[in-house]
Scaffold this active site. Structure first.
Site, PDB file in Angstrom:
ATOM      1  N   HIS A 469      32.006  32.665  41.068  1.00  0.00           N
ATOM      2  CA  HIS A 469      33.432  32.852  40.857  1.00  0.00           C
ATOM      3  C   HIS A 469      34.265  31.577  40.920  1.00  0.00           C
ATOM      4  CE1 HIS A 469      36.642  36.233  41.353  1.00  0.00           C
ATOM      5  NE2 HIS A 469      36.999  35.334  40.458  1.00  0.00           N
ATOM      6  N   TYR A 585      45.305  44.986  46.348  1.00  0.00           N
ATOM      7  CA  TYR A 585      45.225  43.717  45.616  1.00  0.00           C
ATOM      8  C   TYR A 585      44.893  44.016  44.162  1.00  0.00           C
ATOM      9  CZ  TYR A 585      43.605  38.888  44.679  1.00  0.00           C
ATOM     10  OH  TYR A 585      43.433  37.617  44.185  1.00  0.00           O
ATOM     11  N   SER A 587      44.557  41.823  40.619  1.00  0.00           N
ATOM     12  CA  SER A 587      44.519  40.459  40.105  1.00  0.00           C
ATOM     13  C   SER A 587      45.303  40.365  38.802  1.00  0.00           C
ATOM     14  CB  SER A 587      43.071  40.023  39.882  1.00  0.00           C
ATOM     15  OG  SER A 587      43.012  38.717  39.366  1.00  0.00           O
ATOM     16  N   THR A 598      45.059  32.864  39.114  1.00  0.00           N
ATOM     17  CA  THR A 598      45.435  34.262  39.344  1.00  0.00           C
ATOM     18  C   THR A 598      46.581  34.349  40.341  1.00  0.00           C
ATOM     19  OG1 THR A 598      43.839  34.536  41.149  1.00  0.00           O
ATOM     20  CG2 THR A 598      43.092  35.089  38.913  1.00  0.00           C
TER      21      THR A 598
END
EC number: 3.1.2.22
Length: 801
Positions: A469, A585, A587, A598
């Site tokens: 990531h 959350y 994104s 982001t």
């Protein structure tokens, strides 16, 4: 070592005078070809950077300008107002016979200066245009006259054929929001999830922060924003990813193959086409021939994340990792049944054909040699805590430097799994869950998690992608994956017998088996890492289910945002699952700005909670619930647009927190903000970014998207993708060890919530539940579940690759 694949060309002999080395002609040829490839690559890189830098102008525009100036001079006109005469005076005096040459040089210099000035002016104008975000605030599905004018100007100043990095110099920098406004938004987001006493405590901390620390921290953050390309992205990469000491299994994400179709059941053939396509993408990337991504088809996004897609490895450190990116790599690293191989991807004629690559992979599959001692489970170290892997890696590097450099220097990693995967007719639900779990974690020792991405090819020809990531977010990797699936299936295709098209190359050197001469002292570390990886893998509960009752088309008909629709469904489903609201959350991308990544959309709003409570209150009518639903949608859209335009909450608070740590300032408020727990982490998987084929014309060629692990031990990770116009796929993850979560249970709540919310728009006609789980009435197209070879005569996309 096995790295030296041209060892047969290097002849060594000893004489009485010492060692003599004879270089055969094939070695000189290889050296020449390597040097030629390097020079060509560097020249192309310089040329492409030049073309990207002068957009919207082109070299032809300079030639036109120069010709116009020359024509004016022939007509005894001076368009430079005397500047060209000044330039002539600065040139060397070559005598009267070279007077005409001096005139040409002066005209060329003046044309270049004028051309550069015009380009700079266009870049400034384009940056001013791209700094406008008023179009984001317009109602969904509408476009005002000023926005149409703005869009027309953007298109004019963008040029006809912009390249991938053409807009990088024109993108605005991400603004630093005001501290007062950020704190106000933060408190507003916390109100629905905190009790009164807890909320009052947070308010007191926030007031102290605004009074004592915020002014100084905000000043330093503004200074950084003026000096850096992006005020937060470098810290986000470093402190969230590279300084994280946990296992990379916790932060990777995965992407799936076509849901219904497997183009060929031959593992080696699918690997050959896929690897060839990925390297075609790299070729286009190096030449910047991939069109830049345009939001809603009009606003360019930052392309910086594409730069480290290939030839990149995350190198572990004791305290901090770093990303090692090579300019080029001519091989891929392959793992199969505990063994590592080096497969060259290029020959003297360029990139190997898909059939030649298939030949290489088939050789690996047929190789009966066993794994070397400690080799089989070596990759488990990349799933270990980073500090532990950093220490063990020094020993691996000392004893097996060549093999380690081969893996870390590969274009990407390929895992040839020995088990099948994908949707099956016999047990569709369980097969998809297993497919997702395998892509996310593997067996703990069959993925090199440090590589930027791993291509996974299963024994039945199914594909998957596992992505590290830190280097990029999902939309960038998703763009690569869409290109790969569309190109290898629709453009390259397969022969009628399932093999790649073309012919094998009998002269091709065989793949090189890597040799790991590892000391026995690292055996305990490998065993410990393997146990840890298997524990992590066994603790992940994955559930994937496609929903076929309706999709994006129905939601559009409701005149609401499809993303907001799903987010409110998730709030309703999670409340039914846990009986409470939680920080959520979602994104959102900030690639409207230079090097943006982001931002967080806090989807659990006061309006969303009011809607959920109304849905659970039998005394509320459908009309009342629908009115609250639309209010919640409007609020979510406002938050999403604010996040995309750089006015979010969490990245600003994160940057303030890092600045406070660097300045050795104690802020209880910022510490409390960073310690909050996200019990529901969500993301929409982008689809149809490349437009290489129309999924409406080929409905069987839909992908069910991808997913990620939960952000908290007692939380959920939920991703979703719209499969065409009439289906939605959800990927849910949680921890088996938690008594509070259950991925399948939440999936059932999501299904119920989708039907209940949809019924609000049906004028009293309820959606009837047709199934529980996945059955024949759920819309599964069993006729398409077979993994047979695709018809080689399938119509190809009209897109010219």
């Amino acid at each position: 070592m096995a790295e030296a694949h041209q060892a047969s060309s290097l002849l060594s002999s000893l004489s009485s005078d010492g060692a003599e080395v004879e270089l055969s002609s094939s070695v000189w040829q290889e050296i020449y070809l390597s040097a030629l490839r390097s020079w060509k690559r560097n020249l192309w890189r310089v040329w492409n950077d030049f073309l990207a830098g002068v957009v919207p102008a082109t070299p032809l525009s300079w030639l036109f300008l120069f010709s116009t100036i020359q024509l004016a001079c022939l007509l005894q006109l001076d368009p430079s107002l005397g500047l060209m005469e000044k330039i002539k005076e600065l040139l060397p005096d070559w005598g009267g016979q070279h007077h005409q040459l001096q005139g040409l040089l002066a005209a060329a210099v003046f044309a270049s200066c004028l051309w550069g000035t015009l380009i700079f002016t266009l870049h400034v104008a384009l940056r001013l245009l791209l700094s406008h975000h008023g179009w984001l605030l317009e109602p969904h599905g509408t476009m005002s006259s000023p926005t149409k004018t703005w869009l027309a100007l953007v298109r004019i100043f963008s040029g006809r054929h912009p390249r991938l990095f053409s807009f990088q110099r024109a993108l605005p920098r991400q603004p630093v929001p005001g501290a007062q406004e950020t704190v106000r938004k933060y408190l507003e987001s916390m109100r629905p999830v905190l009790r009164d006493d807890a909320f009052d405590s947070v308010v007191a901390l926030a007031n102290d922060f605004l009074r004592l620390q915020a002014p100084r921290l905000q000043l330093y953050l503004q200074l950084k924003s003026w000096c850096a390309s992006n005020y937060v992205s470098d810290w986000w990469e470093e402190f969230v990813y590279l300084r994280s000491r946990g296992s990379l299994v916790n932060s990777t994400y995965y992407m799936m193959d076509f849901l219904y179709v497997t183009p060929t059941p031959l593992q080696a053939a699918r690997a050959g086409n896929a690897v060839h396509t990925l390297l075609l993408y790299r070729h286009l990337l190096n030449r910047q021939e991939i069109p830049p991504t345009l939001l809603m088809g009009m606003r360019p996004l930052c392309s910086a994340q594409y730069e480290r897609m290939f030839n990149t490895t995350r190198i572990p450190g004791v305290e901090k990792d770093y990303l090692c990116h090579l300019q080029d790599s001519q091989h891929v690293a392959v793992f199969h049944q505990g063994r590592f191989f080096r497969v060259g991807t290029h020959s003297s004629n360029g990139l190997l054909s898909p059939r030649a690559l298939e030949q290489q992979f088939q050789y690996i599959l047929d190789d009966p040699s066993p794994a070397c001692p400690l080799e089989e489970h070596l990759a488990a170290l990349t799933a270990a805590p980073r500090s532990m892997w950093a220490q063990v890696r020094e020993s691996v590097k000392t004893h097996a430097a060549t093999a380690l450099e081969t893996v870390e220097g590969a274009a990407f990693f390929v895992s040839l799994d020995s088990e099948p995967a994908g949707l099956t007719r016999e047990n569709p639900a369980a097969s998809l869950d297993t497919y997702a779990h395998t892509l996310l974690t593997g067996q703990g020792h069959d993925r090199w998690f440090d590589k930027s991405f791993t291509l996974i090819v299963f024994s039945n020809g199914k594909l998957g992608l596992s992505v590290e990531h830190s280097w990029a977010d999902c939309p960038v990797a998703g763009h690569l994956w869409e290109f790969t699936l569309a190109t290898e299936c629709f453009q390259l295709g397969y022969a009628t017998d399932g093999h790649c098209k073309g012919h094998p190359d009998p002269a091709l050197p065989k793949p090189q088996r890597l040799q790991w001469d590892l000391p026995k002292q690292i055996q305990p570390s490998i065993s410990l890492a393997l146990r840890g990886a298997k524990t992590l893998s066994g603790n992940i509960d994955c559930h994937v289910f496609p929903f076929f009752h309706f999709g994006k088309s129905f939601i559009k008909g409701c005149h609401v945002s499809s993303d907001s629709f799903i987010q409110l469904v998730l709030q309703l489903a999670h409340f039914r699952d846990r009986g409470q609201f939680c920080l959520t959350y979602e994104s959102a991308m900030t690639r409207l700005f230079l090097e943006g990544r982001t931002e967080t959309v806090r989807s659990c709003t006061r309006e969303a909670c009011q809607f959920v409570r109304a849905m659970e209150n039998k005394e509320r009518t459908d009309q009342q619930c629908l009115a609250l639903f639309r209010e919640a949608v409007d609020k979510h859209q406002a938050l999403l647009k604010a996040a995309m335009s750089g006015q979010g909450i969490d990245r600003h608070l994160f940057a303030l927190y890092i600045m406070s740590r660097l300045l050795h300032m104690q802020s209880p408020f910022l510490t409390q903000v960073q310690s909050q727990q996200w019990l529901l982490s969500t993301s929409q998987i982008p689809v149809q970014q490349t437009h290489l084929f129309d999924v409406h014309n080929y409905p069987d060629y839909v992908s069910s998207g991808g997913g990620f692990g939960p952000a908290h031990d007692h939380g959920y990770g939920v991703s979703y993708i719209f499969m065409g116009e009439n289906a939605i796929s959800f990927h849910i993850s949680s921890k088996q060890s938690s008594t509070e979560t259950d991925s399948h249970r939440l999936g059932q709540h999501i299904e119920d919530a989708l039907l209940d919310v949809a019924s609000l728009f049906q004028a009293g006609q309820q959606f009837k539940r047709q199934f529980t789980g996945l059955g024949e009435s759920s819309g599964w197209k069993y006729s398409n579940l077979s993994c047979k070879t695709v018809d080689p005569n399938i119509p190809k996309s009209s897109t010219n690759l």
